[in-house]
Design a protein around this motif. Structure first.
Motif, short mmCIF file in Angstrom:
data_model
loop_
_atom_site.label_atom_id
_atom_site.label_comp_id
_atom_site.label_asym_id
_atom_site.label_seq_id
_atom_site.Cartn_x
_atom_site.Cartn_y
_atom_site.Cartn_z
N MET A 25 18.98 -5.08 -13.26
CA MET A 25 19.54 -4.15 -12.29
C MET A 25 19.07 -2.71 -12.54
SD MET A 25 21.38 -5.52 -9.90
CE MET A 25 22.26 -4.07 -9.32
N MET A 26 19.12 -2.26 -13.78
CA MET A 26 18.84 -0.85 -14.06
C MET A 26 17.36 -0.50 -13.89
SD MET A 26 21.40 0.39 -17.09
CE MET A 26 20.92 -0.80 -18.30
N PHE A 27 16.48 -1.51 -13.93
CA PHE A 27 15.05 -1.25 -13.78
C PHE A 27 14.46 -2.10 -12.66
CE2 PHE A 27 16.43 -0.76 -18.17
CZ PHE A 27 16.19 0.59 -18.36
N ALA A 28 15.25 -2.32 -11.62
CA ALA A 28 14.85 -3.17 -10.52
C ALA A 28 13.63 -2.62 -9.78
CB ALA A 28 16.01 -3.35 -9.54
N CYS A 29 13.56 -1.31 -9.57
CA CYS A 29 12.44 -0.71 -8.84
C CYS A 29 11.14 -0.78 -9.64
CB CYS A 29 12.76 0.74 -8.50
SG CYS A 29 14.07 0.93 -7.28
N ALA A 30 11.23 -0.87 -10.95
CA ALA A 30 10.03 -0.95 -11.78
C ALA A 30 9.48 -2.37 -11.84
CB ALA A 30 10.32 -0.45 -13.19
N PHE A 31 10.36 -3.38 -11.75
CA PHE A 31 9.93 -4.77 -11.90
C PHE A 31 10.81 -5.68 -11.05
CE2 PHE A 31 9.25 -8.55 -14.89
CZ PHE A 31 8.05 -8.88 -14.29
N PRO A 32 10.58 -5.71 -9.73
CA PRO A 32 11.43 -6.54 -8.84
C PRO A 32 11.37 -8.03 -9.15
CG PRO A 32 10.15 -4.93 -7.58
CD PRO A 32 9.61 -4.91 -8.97
N LEU A 33 10.25 -8.48 -9.75
CA LEU A 33 10.12 -9.91 -10.03
C LEU A 33 11.08 -10.37 -11.13
CD1 LEU A 33 8.35 -12.28 -9.04
CD2 LEU A 33 6.80 -11.80 -10.95
N ALA A 34 11.73 -9.42 -11.81
CA ALA A 34 12.65 -9.79 -12.89
C ALA A 34 13.79 -10.67 -12.39
CB ALA A 34 13.20 -8.52 -13.53
N PHE A 35 14.20 -10.50 -11.13
CA PHE A 35 15.30 -11.31 -10.59
C PHE A 35 14.91 -12.79 -10.52
CE2 PHE A 35 16.34 -7.09 -9.14
CZ PHE A 35 17.71 -7.03 -9.29
N ALA A 36 13.63 -13.07 -10.22
CA ALA A 36 13.18 -14.47 -10.17
C ALA A 36 13.19 -15.08 -11.57
CB ALA A 36 11.78 -14.53 -9.57
N PHE A 37 12.74 -14.32 -12.58
CA PHE A 37 12.79 -14.81 -13.95
C PHE A 37 14.23 -15.08 -14.39
CE2 PHE A 37 8.65 -12.32 -14.70
CZ PHE A 37 7.89 -13.45 -14.42
N ALA A 38 15.14 -14.16 -14.01
CA ALA A 38 16.55 -14.34 -14.39
C ALA A 38 17.15 -15.58 -13.73
CB ALA A 38 17.34 -13.09 -14.01
N ALA A 39 16.80 -15.83 -12.47
CA ALA A 39 17.34 -17.00 -11.77
C ALA A 39 16.87 -18.29 -12.42
CB ALA A 39 16.92 -16.96 -10.30
N LEU A 40 15.57 -18.37 -12.75
CA LEU A 40 15.05 -19.57 -13.41
C LEU A 40 15.69 -19.76 -14.78
CD1 LEU A 40 11.25 -19.27 -12.49
CD2 LEU A 40 12.91 -20.88 -11.56
N GLY A 81 0.81 -1.21 0.00
CA GLY A 81 0.00 0.00 0.00
C GLY A 81 0.84 1.26 0.00
N SER A 82 0.54 2.15 0.94
CA SER A 82 1.26 3.43 1.01
C SER A 82 2.71 3.27 1.42
CB SER A 82 0.55 4.36 2.00
OG SER A 82 0.50 3.77 3.30
N LEU A 83 3.05 2.09 2.00
CA LEU A 83 4.44 1.86 2.41
C LEU A 83 5.34 1.46 1.25
CD1 LEU A 83 3.89 -0.12 5.75
CD2 LEU A 83 4.55 2.27 5.50
N ARG A 84 4.75 1.31 0.05
CA ARG A 84 5.55 0.85 -1.09
C ARG A 84 6.66 1.83 -1.44
NH1 ARG A 84 4.85 -3.38 -4.19
NH2 ARG A 84 5.78 -3.47 -6.28
#
Length: 659
Positions: free
Chosen positions: A513-528, A227-230
């Motif tokens: 890395m450069m767009f981590a704040c826009a799409f944090p789930l990208a790290f999970a896709f990269a790991a798989l 929510g607002s804590l994001r």
């Protein structure tokens, strides 16, 4: 000389030559008989196999043959006291063996093969007439036999052979072993493929393991609604991944130095021991011949001449880098921005698809053109060896790919501030592009291999005038010959297939890395993706391509610097994304939140450069062993020197007394 069980002679190199048409015409192929006899004379074990269209001459070198070649090459090897000394065949026990128990590494053996094969020269007093079919030609005095046969297209290709026993073992416990996730038999990979390939898989495995931490954080951010804590959670996530990336790069340096120490590789060892048959051999510093030959030059003038040569070389490299950068800014940047803008404003999906297809074809042309220009510029530069030239190529080509991969994403993120389109683009790049890339990496070589077999079968049926019967490829050597080489898509003269694999990892790292704040789930896709990448890359090397030519290396080269550059870029881009999220109205007022983000950017830049001093690049045990070996060498050399001096004094006193 006792032979280790792992050093039984196996066929490791193969030559492709024309096939004999009939047994009666054997005499017309006396050039191949001369070649076979010459190989046996230097100590090779030779086996000739008839294929469907060609003949294959397999070579194996016993340990004694390799040892003699290593001694003639004045090859330096690590001894048990930690000192690199010239190899001597009668002092085998003094030298450290490889992890698999063999005396010579794959790179060293291949270097010996290269020397022996191309070292066969005409030592007669006159030229020798050789025949092949109806053609006669001269093998001149002092000329290499292989070079002569290659110029006449008799020796079509020379390539390294797979060892079937070890290949199948690696297929079982590495390429097809999905239970290990990121675990790999690195010592076996090093023994079979050489240092450069082993370091790539070590880096890929460590990078994938370290990705699990930011991947877990990204999944939590995706599943939990803050929510607002994001706006508070995202900066914390951002700081965490920057610290993670900096620590990863530093701990990779430690692992790199540990692997090099474990494999007994000298840090001063350059990349010039990578040899390619029928290709460009590693060069050396391109110092003008007149500077070397003029030994009587005045010392002052000699110093000035070398300094002039050095600084002109630096200026030439700076000029070439400026040409590449300006070309990217003036030519590629407007093209990329135009595509990104059209993609943003066009509403029709059909037109977008057509525009994307046109863009992909155009960008391939731009990339190939840029690669050709880069190679011509590099050939004008003076480097110490081919390793430095390859690093220069990496920097130039990555600049091209950086622009084409990220400029559209920057456009959506920072200019249009379209978060939905940005995430869509990131998902396309990470999911669709990487999955397709993994499929193409293995399917394209297999299709090439199948097409070559089909083409040969069609030609043979056409010659026989019948379609009855299936033509079988029974020889393992012929099957490997039909497989494509493990070569780079760009800069084949300097790089092998690892160039494309490293480039894929670097572009992925920059994207997440450069767009981590826009799409944090990208790290999970990269790991798989990377867990799959380890196995598909291993399968590609073991089953889809010829065995690669070995290349020496002590690090991953310029790629580590590119990863460091991407970390710095990610600090700047993520801070810009956070500013955009905080200042959605676009007022750009310096309020406490914006000021905190700007301060955080500078702090993270300091952290990035500060952590490089905090974490030692060399593990303590490696440093301790190195210091201990150095002190032992110093003690031994000191004692030997004292004995020499004492013996000299006794001899001198004896001479004086006799006189």
């Amino acid at each position: 000389m006792k032979v280790h069980p792992e050093e039984q002679a196996i066929f490791e190199v193969c030559l492709v030559v024309p096939k004999r048409k009939t047994e009666e015409e054997c005499v017309t192929y006396d050039c191949l008989e001369v070649l076979e006899n010459a190989f046996q004379k230097v100590g090779f074990i030779v086996e000739r196999i008839d294929g469907v269209t060609d003949e294959f001459m397999k070579l194996a070198a016993p340990l004694e043959t390799l040892g003699k070649a290593a001694a003639r090459l004045q090859m330096k090897k690590r001894t048990h006291i930690g000192m690199d000394l010239l190899f001597e065949l009668d002092q085998v026990k003094a030298f450290v063996r490889q992890p698999d128990g063999s005396l010579f590494s794959w790179c060293e053996r291949f270097r010996c093969y290269h020397h022996l094969i191309y070292g066969i020269v005409n030592e007669n007093q006159s030229a020798v007439t050789l025949k092949c079919e109806e053609e006669e030609f001269q093998w001149n005095v002092g000329e290499s036999l292989i070079r002569t046969l290659e110029s006449k297209k008799i020796v079509k290709q020379i390539f390294p052979l797979h060892d079937e026993i070890r290949r199948k073992k690696l297929l079982g416990n590495w390429a097809l072993n999905w239970w290990e996730f990121t675990g790999q038999p690195l010592d076996e990979v090093y023994s079979y493929f050489g240092t450069k390939v082993a370091l790539y898989f070590a880096f890929l495995g460590m990078y994938t393991r370290w990705l699990l931490f930011p991947a877990a954080l990204g999944v939590i951010l995706q599943l939990v609604e803050f929510g607002s804590l994001r706006l508070l959670v995202l900066p914390i996530f951002f700081v965490s991944i920057i610290v993670w990336a900096v620590m990863f790069s530093q701990f990779w340096r430690r692992k790199n130095s540990a692997l090099v120490a474990r494999w007994q590789i000298n840090y001063a060892f350059g990349g010039d021991s990578s040899f390619r048959f029928s290709g460009v051999e590693c060069g050396s510093l391109q110092i003008p011949v007149e500077l070397i030959k003029n030994q009587e030059m005045d010392k002052t003038k000699e110093k000035e001449a070398f300094q002039r040569f050095e600084w002109f070389g630096c200026l030439r490299r700076f000029r070439n880098d400026a040409i590449v950068i300006l070309s990217i800014i003036c030519l590629q940047l407007p093209f990329e921005l135009a595509y990104a803008h059209c993609y943003e404003v066009i509403q029709s999906d059909v037109i977008k698809f057509g525009l994307t297809v046109l863009y992909l074809f155009s960008i391939q042309y731009f990339t190939r053109l840029g690669a050709k220009i880069s190679m011509k510029l590099i050939n004008c530069e003076n480097y110490e060896n081919n390793e430095k030239r390859a690093d220069s190529l990496v920097y130039k080509i990555f600049g091209l790919y950086f622009m084409q991969s990220y400029i559209g994403v920057f456009y959506h993120a920072l200019l249009h501030r379209n978060f939905a389109t940005l995430r869509q683009v990131l998902i396309q790049r990470l999911l669709i592009s990487e999955v397709l890339e993994n499929l193409l990496e293995n399917s394209v070589p297999y299709l090439k291999y199948s097409y070559r077999k089909y083409k040969i079968r069609s030609n043979k049926r056409r010659e026989k005038g019948s379609s009855q019967g299936r033509i079988q490829f029974t020889s393992r050597a012929e099957k490997e010959y039909l497989k494509p080489s493990y070569s780079a898509s760009i800069g084949v003269e300097l790089e092998d297939g690892l160039f494309d694999d490293y480039l894929e990892l670097a572009l992925q790292f920059g994207m997440i890395m450069m767009f981590a704040c826009a799409f944090p789930l990208a790290f999970a896709f990269a790991a798989l993706n990377n867990i799959t990448e380890i196995r598909t890359d291993a399968l590609k090397l073991l089953a889809m391509h010829k065995r690669p030519f070995p290349r020496a290396a002590t690090t991953i080269g310029a790629w580590l610097n590119i990863f460091q550059f991407l970390i710095v870029m990610s600090i700047c881009t993520n801070c810009a994304l956070l500013v955009w999220l905080y200042d959605q109205e676009g007022k750009w007022k310096i309020e406490p939140g914006l000021a905190a983000i700007l301060v955080m950017e500078h702090v993270l830049l300091l952290v990035k450069f500060g952590f490089s001093r905090l974490v030692p690049e060399e593990p303590a045990w490696v440093k301790a062993n190195r210091v201990q070996k150095a002190s032992q060498v110093q003690d031994i050399c000191s004692k030997q020197l004292l004995r020499t001096i004492s013996g000299g004094e006794k001899t001198l006193n004896y001479v004086k007394k006799t006189v």
